[in-house]
Write a protein that holds these residues in place. Structure first.
Motif, PDB file in Angstrom:
ATOM      1  N   SER A 250       0.846  -1.188   0.000  1.00  0.00           N
ATOM      2  CA  SER A 250       0.000   0.000   0.000  1.00  0.00           C
ATOM      3  C   SER A 250       0.882   1.237   0.000  1.00  0.00           C
ATOM      4  O   SER A 250       2.018   1.207   0.476  1.00  0.00           O
ATOM      5  CB  SER A 250      -0.909   0.013   1.235  1.00  0.00           C
ATOM      6  N   SER A 251       0.358   2.317  -0.540  1.00  0.00           N
ATOM      7  CA  SER A 251       1.132   3.563  -0.546  1.00  0.00           C
ATOM      8  C   SER A 251       1.430   4.027   0.880  1.00  0.00           C
ATOM      9  O   SER A 251       2.491   4.587   1.156  1.00  0.00           O
ATOM     10  CB  SER A 251       0.376   4.649  -1.323  1.00  0.00           C
ATOM     11  N   LYS A 252       0.491   3.750   1.801  1.00  0.00           N
ATOM     12  CA  LYS A 252       0.685   4.172   3.193  1.00  0.00           C
ATOM     13  C   LYS A 252       1.865   3.449   3.825  1.00  0.00           C
ATOM     14  O   LYS A 252       2.646   4.053   4.575  1.00  0.00           O
ATOM     15  CB  LYS A 252      -0.585   3.904   4.005  1.00  0.00           C
ATOM     16  N   SER A 253       2.026   2.144   3.521  1.00  0.00           N
ATOM     17  CA  SER A 253       3.137   1.392   4.107  1.00  0.00           C
ATOM     18  C   SER A 253       4.480   1.799   3.496  1.00  0.00           C
ATOM     19  O   SER A 253       5.523   1.701   4.139  1.00  0.00           O
ATOM     20  CB  SER A 253       2.911  -0.107   3.932  1.00  0.00           C
TER      21      SER A 253
ATOM     22  N   GLU B  57       5.182   4.884   2.384  1.00  0.00           N
ATOM     23  CA  GLU B  57       5.449   6.313   2.596  1.00  0.00           C
ATOM     24  C   GLU B  57       6.610   6.595   3.544  1.00  0.00           C
ATOM     25  O   GLU B  57       7.510   7.387   3.199  1.00  0.00           O
ATOM     26  CB  GLU B  57       4.174   6.996   3.094  1.00  0.00           C
ATOM     27  N   PRO B  58       6.679   5.982   4.745  1.00  0.00           N
ATOM     28  CA  PRO B  58       7.816   6.309   5.628  1.00  0.00           C
ATOM     29  C   PRO B  58       9.162   5.879   5.064  1.00  0.00           C
ATOM     30  O   PRO B  58      10.174   6.560   5.279  1.00  0.00           O
ATOM     31  CB  PRO B  58       7.477   5.547   6.924  1.00  0.00           C
TER      32      PRO B  58
ATOM     33  N   SER C 189      -1.707   5.010  -7.068  1.00  0.00           N
ATOM     34  CA  SER C 189      -1.595   5.243  -5.636  1.00  0.00           C
ATOM     35  C   SER C 189      -0.148   5.444  -5.201  1.00  0.00           C
ATOM     36  O   SER C 189       0.183   6.438  -4.539  1.00  0.00           O
ATOM     37  CB  SER C 189      -2.212   4.057  -4.881  1.00  0.00           C
ATOM     38  N   ILE C 190       0.742   4.524  -5.576  1.00  0.00           N
ATOM     39  CA  ILE C 190       2.124   4.655  -5.123  1.00  0.00           C
ATOM     40  C   ILE C 190       2.854   5.762  -5.887  1.00  0.00           C
ATOM     41  O   ILE C 190       3.756   6.401  -5.347  1.00  0.00           O
ATOM     42  CB  ILE C 190       2.888   3.320  -5.196  1.00  0.00           C
TER      43      ILE C 190
ATOM     44  N   MET D  71       1.859   8.983  -4.133  1.00  0.00           N
ATOM     45  CA  MET D  71       2.575   9.064  -2.864  1.00  0.00           C
ATOM     46  C   MET D  71       4.016   9.498  -3.082  1.00  0.00           C
ATOM     47  O   MET D  71       4.536  10.392  -2.395  1.00  0.00           O
ATOM     48  CB  MET D  71       2.530   7.705  -2.166  1.00  0.00           C
TER      49      MET D  71
ATOM     50  N   GLU E 185       4.228  13.151  -3.927  1.00  0.00           N
ATOM     51  CA  GLU E 185       3.980  13.988  -2.741  1.00  0.00           C
ATOM     52  C   GLU E 185       5.193  14.003  -1.813  1.00  0.00           C
ATOM     53  O   GLU E 185       5.446  14.996  -1.131  1.00  0.00           O
ATOM     54  CB  GLU E 185       2.743  13.475  -2.000  1.00  0.00           C
ATOM     55  N   GLN E 186       5.954  12.915  -1.802  1.00  0.00           N
ATOM     56  CA  GLN E 186       7.157  12.853  -0.978  1.00  0.00           C
ATOM     57  C   GLN E 186       8.297  13.671  -1.571  1.00  0.00           C
ATOM     58  O   GLN E 186       9.220  14.048  -0.861  1.00  0.00           O
ATOM     59  CB  GLN E 186       7.603  11.399  -0.804  1.00  0.00           C
TER      60      GLN E 186
END
Length: 270
Positions: free
Chosen positions: A201-204, A206-207, A235-236, A239, A242-243
């Motif tokens: 997932s993009s959320k996983s 992101e960090p 999605s990725i 992300m 945005e990073q």
């Protein structure tokens, strides 16, 4: 030396054709991973590369003359195999072509182990096996490994009795990467794990992307990403943008469902 933010502007670059290379050879490889990679179109002779660079350089020169520009073409390399060093003296003859090497998170942190797929190819070459035809006997193949994180790939290979660190496969070390930088190469990002990152997932992600972007900045490398296996999705990709990874590179015909046009499609030179 500080990173030049102008490098992030697409106006610097001639993007009509962006080649992607993995490995280079002088004589046709007859053993090891390089043999398999040559057979599946992942290795180019230095003679053929030079011929293709000559054609590319002429196209860039003509475009710059026609539109009064000073753009450079990009020549991109993925995965960090040591034989890309063969390109250094050749590229000195093409000042309008900018080489870029994309390295994974582990490689940026001085991990010189062969990538799992490289280890697999070495084993397949030794036993005359096709990496795409292993499923029935071993429960995995080249394609299925790409859908697993890099550490999981290594675990599967070890379980199958495959040497994951064959001495004959050498990747670029920190000194050699510095040598490339001193010769004008740019260094970018090849992802947090060498696999199809759409499995996350993009959320996983992101960090990890945030941490690795900070590392790239500290090392004065470029905040560009070449998606592992050339694959991304909306999605990725969003992300990553945005990073701060504004320049993104994929491969032709490997875009994935729902992807937008953040990515520049690259063409594998064969």
């Amino acid at each position: 030396m500080f990173f030049d933010t102008r490098l992030e502007q697409d106006s610097c670059w001639w993007l009509d054709e962006v080649p992607c290379l993995h490995r280079l050879h002088e004589a046709i490889p007859i053993e090891g991973a390089h043999k398999i990679q040559y057979e599946i179109g992942m290795s180019l002779s230095i003679q053929k590369m030079e011929e293709k660079l000559s054609v590319l350089s002429v196209r860039v020169h003509k475009s710059n003359a026609d539109f009064n520009l000073q753009q450079k073409a990009l020549l991109t390399f993925d995965d960090g195999h040591k034989d890309v060093l063969l390109a250094v003296p050749i590229l000195k003859n093409f000042p309008d072509i900018q080489p870029v090497l994309f390295l994974t998170r582990n490689q940026l942190n001085n991990d010189v182990r062969p990538l799992p797929l490289t280890s697999l190819y070495t084993w397949c070459s030794k036993y005359n096996l096709n990496p795409n035809e292993l499923e029935s006997k071993y429960g995995f193949n080249r394609t299925s490994l790409k859908l697993l994180p890099e550490n999981a790939q290594r675990e599967i290979l070890v379980k199958a009795g495959i040497d994951i660190n064959p001495a004959c496969e050498e990747m670029l070390n920190a000194s050699e990467i510095r040598h490339l930088v001193l010769n004008g190469w740019l260094i970018g990002y090849h992802g947090s794990s060498h696999c199809d990152l759409r499995i996350f997932s993009s959320k996983s992600l992101e960090p990890k992307f945030a941490e690795d972007l900070a590392l790239l900045r500290r090392m004065n490398y470029v905040p560009w990403i070449a998606w592992p296996e050339g694959r991304w999705n909306n999605s990725i990709s969003t992300m990553a943008c945005e990073q701060g990874f504004y320049f993104q590179f994929g491969l032709e015909k490997e875009t994935g469902v729902g992807s937008k046009s953040y990515c520049i499609n690259r063409k594998i030179w064969k």
